[in-house]
Scaffold this active site. Sequence first.
Site, mmCIF file in Angstrom:
data_model
loop_
_atom_site.group_PDB
_atom_site.id
_atom_site.type_symbol
_atom_site.label_atom_id
_atom_site.label_comp_id
_atom_site.label_asym_id
_atom_site.label_seq_id
_atom_site.Cartn_x
_atom_site.Cartn_y
_atom_site.Cartn_z
ATOM 1 N NE ARG A 280 -3.715 2.435 0.806
ATOM 2 C CZ ARG A 280 -4.711 2.827 0.017
ATOM 3 N NH1 ARG A 280 -4.979 2.180 -1.096
ATOM 4 N NH2 ARG A 280 -5.454 3.858 0.351
ATOM 5 C CD GLN A 291 11.323 5.867 12.444
ATOM 6 O OE1 GLN A 291 11.031 6.437 13.488
ATOM 7 N NE2 GLN A 291 12.547 5.853 11.958
ATOM 8 C CD GLU A 375 -10.901 -23.362 28.701
ATOM 9 O OE1 GLU A 375 -10.277 -23.659 29.732
ATOM 10 O OE2 GLU A 375 -11.707 -24.131 28.143
#
Length: 392
Positions: A280, A291, A375
């Site tokens: 892109r 960055q 869980e």
Amino acid sequence: MNSAPSAVLEDGHRELVDAFESFIRRELVPLAAELPETSDQPPADLRAYVRKRSAALGFYAGDYPEELGGAGMPFTAVVLLHHAAGRSGCPLAPYALAGSDGPSPLLRHGTPEQIEQYLIPLVRGESARCLALTEPHAGSDAFRLTTTAVRTPDGWVLNGRKTFVSNADRADIALVVAATDLGAGAGPSAGATAFVVPMDQPGLRIGQRYEGMSGEPLFELVLDGVSVRTDAVIGGEDGIGVATAFAIDSLSRGRLVVAATCDGVAEYALRLGLEYARQREAFGARIGSYQHIQEHLVSTRAEVEAAKLLTLACARLVDEGTEAPENAALAKLTSSETAVRAVDRALQVHGATGWVRGHPLEYLYRYVRMMTIIEGTSEVQKVIIAQAMGLS
Ligand SMILES: Cc1cc2nc3c(=O)[nH]c(=O)nc-3n(C[C@H](O)[C@H](O)[C@H](O)COP(=O)(O)OP(=O)(O)OC[C@H]3O[C@@H](n4cnc5c(N)ncnc54)[C@H](O)[C@@H]3O)c2cc1C
């Protein structure tokens, strides 16, 4: 050769993982391509087919012993398969491995007859089950049960309401945990007992249906005077009042399997983010050269590798005979929180493209959110870790 630090802990299982990945590529990806784009969940008959086919190939409940229909794999191998399923991005891959509808460790405590009648068909992928533990006022505090089991001359009568039960619409049996009431004169409650109840048992019915954000429905189960025989108690007479101990016994492995799935999903999200960042362009350059975008991807890379190392190290300890609840809590907490962040960042890298219905990240964003709840929630994992640190 894979030079990632976690590859060290994959040694000895590469061939198995390659075979599983080949099964996903050759058989499951083409089947998944035929699914309608508008549906998040594959139909029940397709899931059942995937389960049986994977069991026939020896992947499905691989850590169960061969005499029970499994492949006798080490637990590390099972964890690596769950990782591979998550990493594949194939929506059918999770159903190729035993999950919440597969063989339950609770049934490992069953009598020989229960193992024959219920556990072996589950290991072979021939049947499905659900677990009815959670109640409207007993979630994390799971054993503060109001569903009761009252002893009768012939067996037990169960009454109560269970909530947020997965798979209830396609299960053959329900594993129901109830507070045991031994009746007048029998002394105080003997704790919690687990029962195996066929889904068509009179008095047992599905109540409310809850639509989950990733398309997976959950169900209320109503138990209205459900009569079961004495042989419905998991473990027989020895199983009365000890369901909590049975459940705790199996928590570590369940949490490590969730951690492995999360590591795989996080790796898949990272791969999607990287591919997009490389192609892109914005402001005349590839977005991966900025960055801020690198920060999203590099942070995920570091966190995923650390999470995977932790999961694999804990799995290896299980194979060596150490099933410390703290270890599983550390891995489940780290991997589930990492996966949620990884998917969020990958979506951010994609901008609107990742937010649109039909894009894999749009689905993953909704799917991965359950991982810090099932869980045992992240907070509950922290409670366990704090206890192990001597803080409570
Ligand atoms: C996708 C999905 C599938 C599920 N499938 C099943 C199933 O098949 N069978 C079944 O029985 N149940 C199932 N559940 C229910 C699940 O086990 C519970 O949602 C889970 O145990 C949390 O309980 P709760 O939702 O009632 O939250 P609660 O326990 O009410 O917790 C609410 C909040 O309080 C926090 N909290 C609770 N106790 C503490 C504490 N001591 N310290 C700090 N924070 C705390 C929690 O972390 C959470 O943030 C499923 C849930 C989901 C989302």
